[in-house]
Write an enzyme that holds these catalytic residues in place. Structure first.
Site, PDB file in Angstrom:
ATOM      1  N   ASP A  13      -0.189   5.086   0.793  1.00  0.00           N
ATOM      2  CA  ASP A  13      -0.466   6.066   1.850  1.00  0.00           C
ATOM      3  C   ASP A  13      -0.482   5.397   3.226  1.00  0.00           C
ATOM      4  O   ASP A  13      -1.277   4.487   3.459  1.00  0.00           O
ATOM      5  CB  ASP A  13      -1.851   6.707   1.635  1.00  0.00           C
ATOM      6  CG  ASP A  13      -1.839   7.690   0.478  1.00  0.00           C
ATOM      7  OD1 ASP A  13      -0.767   8.260   0.207  1.00  0.00           O
ATOM      8  OD2 ASP A  13      -2.900   7.894  -0.132  1.00  0.00           O
ATOM      9  N   ASP A  40       0.873  -1.168   0.000  1.00  0.00           N
ATOM     10  CA  ASP A  40       0.000   0.000   0.000  1.00  0.00           C
ATOM     11  C   ASP A  40       0.921   1.232   0.000  1.00  0.00           C
ATOM     12  O   ASP A  40       2.098   1.129   0.376  1.00  0.00           O
ATOM     13  CB  ASP A  40      -0.868  -0.044   1.261  1.00  0.00           C
ATOM     14  CG  ASP A  40      -1.714   1.189   1.414  1.00  0.00           C
ATOM     15  OD1 ASP A  40      -2.348   1.592   0.433  1.00  0.00           O
ATOM     16  OD2 ASP A  40      -1.734   1.764   2.524  1.00  0.00           O
ATOM     17  N   SER A  79      -5.002   4.736  -5.034  1.00  0.00           N
ATOM     18  CA  SER A  79      -4.873   6.107  -5.538  1.00  0.00           C
ATOM     19  C   SER A  79      -4.592   6.176  -7.037  1.00  0.00           C
ATOM     20  O   SER A  79      -3.760   5.439  -7.561  1.00  0.00           O
ATOM     21  CB  SER A  79      -3.749   6.823  -4.796  1.00  0.00           C
ATOM     22  OG  SER A  79      -3.537   8.101  -5.363  1.00  0.00           O
TER      23      SER A  79
HETATM   24  C1  BG6 Z   1      -5.865   5.863  -1.042  1.00  0.00           C
HETATM   25  C2  BG6 Z   1      -6.150   6.758   0.146  1.00  0.00           C
HETATM   26  O1  BG6 Z   1      -4.524   5.560  -1.106  1.00  0.00           O
HETATM   27  O2  BG6 Z   1      -6.241   6.507  -2.253  1.00  0.00           O
HETATM   28  C3  BG6 Z   1      -7.598   7.208   0.119  1.00  0.00           C
HETATM   29  O3  BG6 Z   1      -5.895   6.026   1.340  1.00  0.00           O
HETATM   30  C4  BG6 Z   1      -7.899   7.882  -1.207  1.00  0.00           C
HETATM   31  O4  BG6 Z   1      -7.842   8.097   1.186  1.00  0.00           O
HETATM   32  C5  BG6 Z   1      -7.593   6.914  -2.338  1.00  0.00           C
HETATM   33  O5  BG6 Z   1      -9.247   8.300  -1.275  1.00  0.00           O
HETATM   34  C6  BG6 Z   1      -7.836   7.501  -3.719  1.00  0.00           C
HETATM   35  O6  BG6 Z   1      -6.885   8.501  -3.950  1.00  0.00           O
HETATM   36  P1  BG6 Z   1      -6.831   9.412  -5.243  1.00  0.00           P
HETATM   37  O7  BG6 Z   1      -5.421   9.939  -5.229  1.00  0.00           O
HETATM   38  O8  BG6 Z   1      -7.086   8.538  -6.438  1.00  0.00           O
HETATM   39  O9  BG6 Z   1      -7.856  10.457  -5.084  1.00  0.00           O
HETATM   40 MG    MG Z   2      -2.911   3.107   3.463  1.00  0.00          MG
END
Ligand code: BG6
Ligand code: MG
Length: 213
Positions: free
Chosen positions: A11, A9, A117
């Site tokens: 974040d 992962d 993300s």
């Molecule tokens: C994850 C985060 O990594 O990515 C979430 O923990 C976030 O909080 C998700 O909503 C989506 O991220 P992004 O950058 O595509 O808006």
């Molecule tokens: Mg995470």
């Protein structure tokens, strides 16, 4: 035990962008007059952008919003978020994380990202860590977010490994659930340790070197 790869992962494991997500969602929520706090922000971990928006809109009391308007709100949040991400530098990744990933690769394990993300590559470029990963599975190649295992199953597939030979490294309970659902081994770090579901718990990132031996 036949671990062959690690799927990480982003974040909360490699970098810490929670505060940026918070600031960007907070701005959008304030503009809309919606209550939003850090506790709600914690529920957004590992959750896709649009699903995060739905969680924030639980506190919205105005007229129903069209899908188009929701997409505009998510885009507005992402614009703020990317401006904040643009301030990140290689110093936002610890030497411990860099050295550990390098050693894991030296030991012959495959390394994939497994992040919800859509900004994952941009973040890894900002902190100069893209080269540490053999494969990237992120929000751009999935349709279901954690706790669905899709992002990790794709990571395993990109690496050419069986799910049961992969170790998922996660800081969110939804991510540990996703790893378990995918038939993978799991290692919890940070908040995810408290859920007590992972095969391994990490006190610190380099503890991985005791698992991926
Ligand atoms: C994850 C985060 O990594 O990515 C979430 O923990 C976030 O909080 C998700 O909503 C989506 O991220 P992004 O950058 O595509 O808006
Ligand atoms: Mg995470």
């Amino acid at each position: 035990m036949s671990l062959k790869a690690g799927i990480f992962d982003l974040d909360g494991v490699i970098v810490f962008t929670d505060k940026f997500h918070y600031q960007a969602w907070k701005k959008m929520a304030d503009d809309m007059g919606i209550y939003f706090d850090e506790e709600i922000n914690n529920r957004l971990r590992g959750v896709s952008r649009m699903d995060s928006l739905e969680i924030i809109l639980e506190r919205y009391e105005g007229e129903p919003l069209s899908q188009e308007k929701k997409e505009a709100l998510a885009a507005q949040k992402n614009e703020t978020y990317r401006k904040l991400l643009a301030t990140m530098t290689p110093e936002d990744v610890t030497q411990e994380v860099r050295d550990t990933l390098e050693e894991i690769r030296r030991r012959g394990y495959g390394i994939s990202l497994g992040s919800s993300s859509k900004n994952a590559k941009f973040i890894l470029e900002q902190v100069n860590l893209l080269d540490a990963f053999d494969k990237i599975s992120d929000g751009n190649n999935i349709t279901k977010s954690k706790p669905d295992p899709e992002v990790f199953l794709k990571g395993a597939e990109f690496l050419g490994e069986k799910p049961e030979d992969c170790l998922v490294v996660e800081d969110a309970e939804a991510g540990i659930d996703a790893g378990i659902a995918g038939g993978m081994k799991t290692a919890a770090i940070g908040d995810a340790v408290n859920c007590g579901k992972a095969d391994y718990t990490l006190g610190t990132f380099s503890d991985l070197l005791k698992i991926l031996v």
